[in-house]
Motif scaffolding. Structure first.
Motif, PDB file in Angstrom:
ATOM      1  N   ARG A 286       8.914 -10.475 -11.907  1.00  0.00           N
ATOM      2  CA  ARG A 286       8.581 -10.499 -10.423  1.00  0.00           C
ATOM      3  C   ARG A 286       8.785  -9.143  -9.984  1.00  0.00           C
ATOM      4  O   ARG A 286       8.161  -8.611  -8.984  1.00  0.00           O
ATOM      5  N   GLN A 287      10.115  -8.380 -10.574  1.00  0.00           N
ATOM      6  CA  GLN A 287      10.081  -7.113  -9.703  1.00  0.00           C
ATOM      7  C   GLN A 287       9.004  -5.972 -10.110  1.00  0.00           C
ATOM      8  O   GLN A 287       8.495  -5.259  -9.572  1.00  0.00           O
ATOM      9  N   CYS A 288       8.292  -6.189 -11.467  1.00  0.00           N
ATOM     10  CA  CYS A 288       7.339  -5.498 -11.948  1.00  0.00           C
ATOM     11  C   CYS A 288       5.882  -5.670 -10.962  1.00  0.00           C
ATOM     12  O   CYS A 288       5.430  -4.714 -10.826  1.00  0.00           O
TER      13      CYS A 288
ATOM     14  N   VAL B 237       6.215   6.831 -11.849  1.00  0.00           N
ATOM     15  CA  VAL B 237       7.638   7.270 -12.496  1.00  0.00           C
ATOM     16  C   VAL B 237       8.754   6.766 -11.414  1.00  0.00           C
ATOM     17  O   VAL B 237       9.859   6.353 -11.663  1.00  0.00           O
ATOM     18  N   LYS B 238       8.367   6.853 -10.288  1.00  0.00           N
ATOM     19  CA  LYS B 238       9.567   6.582  -9.048  1.00  0.00           C
ATOM     20  C   LYS B 238       9.614   4.938  -9.007  1.00  0.00           C
ATOM     21  O   LYS B 238      10.589   4.415  -8.814  1.00  0.00           O
ATOM     22  N   ARG B 239       8.336   4.418  -9.081  1.00  0.00           N
ATOM     23  CA  ARG B 239       8.244   2.934  -9.019  1.00  0.00           C
ATOM     24  C   ARG B 239       9.090   2.164 -10.120  1.00  0.00           C
ATOM     25  O   ARG B 239       9.577   1.270  -9.896  1.00  0.00           O
TER      26      ARG B 239
ATOM     27  N   ALA C  66       6.417  -4.177  -7.752  1.00  0.00           N
ATOM     28  CA  ALA C  66       6.310  -2.650  -7.784  1.00  0.00           C
ATOM     29  C   ALA C  66       4.952  -2.238  -8.538  1.00  0.00           C
ATOM     30  O   ALA C  66       4.705  -0.994  -8.517  1.00  0.00           O
ATOM     31  N   SER C  67       4.240  -3.171  -8.807  1.00  0.00           N
ATOM     32  CA  SER C  67       3.024  -2.832  -9.485  1.00  0.00           C
ATOM     33  C   SER C  67       2.940  -2.078 -10.416  1.00  0.00           C
ATOM     34  O   SER C  67       2.573  -0.787 -10.821  1.00  0.00           O
ATOM     35  N   VAL C  68       4.208  -2.476 -11.362  1.00  0.00           N
ATOM     36  CA  VAL C  68       4.401  -1.681 -12.979  1.00  0.00           C
ATOM     37  C   VAL C  68       4.253  -2.555 -13.900  1.00  0.00           C
ATOM     38  O   VAL C  68       4.654  -3.833 -13.690  1.00  0.00           O
ATOM     39  N   SER C  69       3.683  -2.021 -15.009  1.00  0.00           N
ATOM     40  CA  SER C  69       3.652  -3.078 -16.146  1.00  0.00           C
ATOM     41  C   SER C  69       4.791  -3.395 -16.860  1.00  0.00           C
ATOM     42  O   SER C  69       5.584  -2.406 -16.670  1.00  0.00           O
ATOM     43  N   ARG C  70       4.975  -4.550 -17.418  1.00  0.00           N
ATOM     44  CA  ARG C  70       6.266  -4.885 -17.931  1.00  0.00           C
ATOM     45  C   ARG C  70       6.414  -4.078 -19.178  1.00  0.00           C
ATOM     46  O   ARG C  70       7.605  -3.955 -19.784  1.00  0.00           O
ATOM     47  N   SER C  71       5.521  -3.850 -19.991  1.00  0.00           N
ATOM     48  CA  SER C  71       5.405  -2.858 -21.214  1.00  0.00           C
ATOM     49  C   SER C  71       6.093  -1.899 -20.951  1.00  0.00           C
ATOM     50  O   SER C  71       6.976  -1.300 -21.948  1.00  0.00           O
ATOM     51  N   VAL C  72       5.999  -1.085 -19.757  1.00  0.00           N
ATOM     52  CA  VAL C  72       6.527   0.308 -19.942  1.00  0.00           C
ATOM     53  C   VAL C  72       7.972   0.138 -19.382  1.00  0.00           C
ATOM     54  O   VAL C  72       8.901   1.020 -20.128  1.00  0.00           O
ATOM     55  N   ILE C  73       8.718  -0.949 -19.051  1.00  0.00           N
ATOM     56  CA  ILE C  73       9.951  -1.032 -18.797  1.00  0.00           C
ATOM     57  C   ILE C  73      10.882  -1.664 -20.286  1.00  0.00           C
ATOM     58  O   ILE C  73      11.939  -0.935 -20.459  1.00  0.00           O
ATOM     59  N   TYR C  74      10.103  -2.491 -20.953  1.00  0.00           N
ATOM     60  CA  TYR C  74      10.577  -2.783 -22.140  1.00  0.00           C
ATOM     61  C   TYR C  74      10.474  -1.547 -23.414  1.00  0.00           C
ATOM     62  O   TYR C  74      11.063  -1.575 -24.319  1.00  0.00           O
ATOM     63  N   TYR C  75       9.478  -0.767 -23.156  1.00  0.00           N
ATOM     64  CA  TYR C  75       9.213   0.251 -24.212  1.00  0.00           C
ATOM     65  C   TYR C  75      10.494   1.220 -24.233  1.00  0.00           C
ATOM     66  O   TYR C  75      10.924   1.825 -23.444  1.00  0.00           O
TER      67      TYR C  75
ATOM     68  N   LYS D 174       0.991  -1.199   0.082  1.00  0.00           N
ATOM     69  CA  LYS D 174      -0.067  -0.024  -0.272  1.00  0.00           C
ATOM     70  C   LYS D 174       0.859   1.132  -0.086  1.00  0.00           C
ATOM     71  O   LYS D 174       0.568   2.475  -0.566  1.00  0.00           O
ATOM     72  N   LYS D 175       2.094   1.119   0.784  1.00  0.00           N
ATOM     73  CA  LYS D 175       2.928   2.434   0.767  1.00  0.00           C
ATOM     74  C   LYS D 175       3.584   2.464  -0.482  1.00  0.00           C
ATOM     75  O   LYS D 175       3.782   3.696  -1.197  1.00  0.00           O
ATOM     76  N   ALA D 176       3.750   1.432  -1.201  1.00  0.00           N
ATOM     77  CA  ALA D 176       4.474   1.653  -2.299  1.00  0.00           C
ATOM     78  C   ALA D 176       3.521   1.988  -3.431  1.00  0.00           C
ATOM     79  O   ALA D 176       4.196   2.947  -4.322  1.00  0.00           O
ATOM     80  N   LEU D 177       2.531   1.839  -3.356  1.00  0.00           N
ATOM     81  CA  LEU D 177       1.365   2.036  -4.468  1.00  0.00           C
ATOM     82  C   LEU D 177       0.841   3.435  -4.382  1.00  0.00           C
ATOM     83  O   LEU D 177       0.577   4.084  -5.471  1.00  0.00           O
TER      84      LEU D 177
END
Length: 257
Positions: A114-116, A98-100, A119-128, A90-93
């Motif tokens: 697993r990291q995504c 951008v910070k996550r 951190a509740s981050v979409s993998r497509s954002v990391i690979y884009y 909850k604290k992370a969300l």
């Protein structure tokens, strides 16, 4: 000659089983870290949860407690761990996305997937990988900026007409997108321009009803930019309101992209 069978101590089994119960790492990650088969870890975990009172006992004849007395503290610890994990999630969300996204590192032991998930981050954002503007669009942006300096009242339709008069084939959608990216907007009254927002603080105008009679009584500062053939020059100046004298100025040259 057959391969010698490995023997594990009770302490080692309890440590691995407790790590599996906590769920910090997957069975596959624990197996790779401790060189143990995942099925064996799963078996130890099951024994820990189902028969904690006699877990890996060596038959020393020590007094045996009831199952509830042994497993109750364990489940309490698991409950606290789950509560801590939920609180951390909850604290992370609550942090900006951008910070996550900056938490994701390919060189870490955990996989990107697993990291995504943590951190509740979409993998497509990391690979884009963002695609930069083409040379043609950069040329159009330079022409739009020049026209905007001459006619700040031009919106995307009239700006498109000007570009077409110069012989460039461009539609209004492309011009509107480039102007939006540059932060340019026609200087025209918008809707409710005189209606203040209720949540915004209204700062008092300190110079209201102040008669400026002397030099060095009121100074003001401003900044603007001057387009050059290559890049820009930013001009900052401090002026005296009474004498209209420029007290100080500074130029900052910005190289082209």
């Amino acid at each position: 000659m057959g391969k010698k069978r490995r023997k594990f101590s009770d302490k080692f089994k309890a440590k691995i089983a407790l790590e599996a119960v906590r769920g910090v790492k997957t069975l596959t990650e624990l197996a790779a870290e401790h060189q143990v088969h995942p099925n064996q870890i799963s078996k130890w975990k099951k024994q820990l949860l189902e028969n904690a009172s006699e877990l890996f006992s060596n038959g020393s004849g020590s007094s045996v407690k009831s199952e509830d007395e042994v497993t109750a503290p364990l489940y309490e610890e698991i409950g606290r761990l789950k509560m801590d994990i939920k609180w951390l999630e909850k604290k992370a969300l609550s942090l900006p996305a951008v910070k996550r996204r900056n938490w994701i590192r390919p060189e870490r032991n955990y996989s990107i997937r697993r990291q995504c998930r943590l951190a509740s981050v979409s993998r497509s954002v990391i690979y884009y990988k963002p695609v930069p503007e083409s040379g043609e669009n950069l040329r159009f942006m330079r022409l739009i900026d020049e026209q905007y300096l001459r006619h700040p009242e031009f919106g995307s339709p009239r700006m498109t007409d000007k570009l077409r008069e110069q012989g460039y084939s461009v539609n209004h959608k492309r011009t509107a997108r480039l102007m939006r990216k540059m932060g340019l907007q026609a200087i025209t009254p918008g809707p409710h321009t005189s209606k203040p927002a209720r949540k915004h603080r209204i700062y008092p105008y300190l110079l209201r009803d102040v008669e400026i009679k002397n030099v060095n009584q009121v100074w003001s500062a401003d900044i603007t930019y001057i387009p050059m053939r290559c890049g820009f020059m930013y001009l900052a100046a401090v002026i005296d309101w009474r004498s209209r004298y420029v007290l100080a100025w500074e130029l900052s040259v910005v190289p082209p992209l």
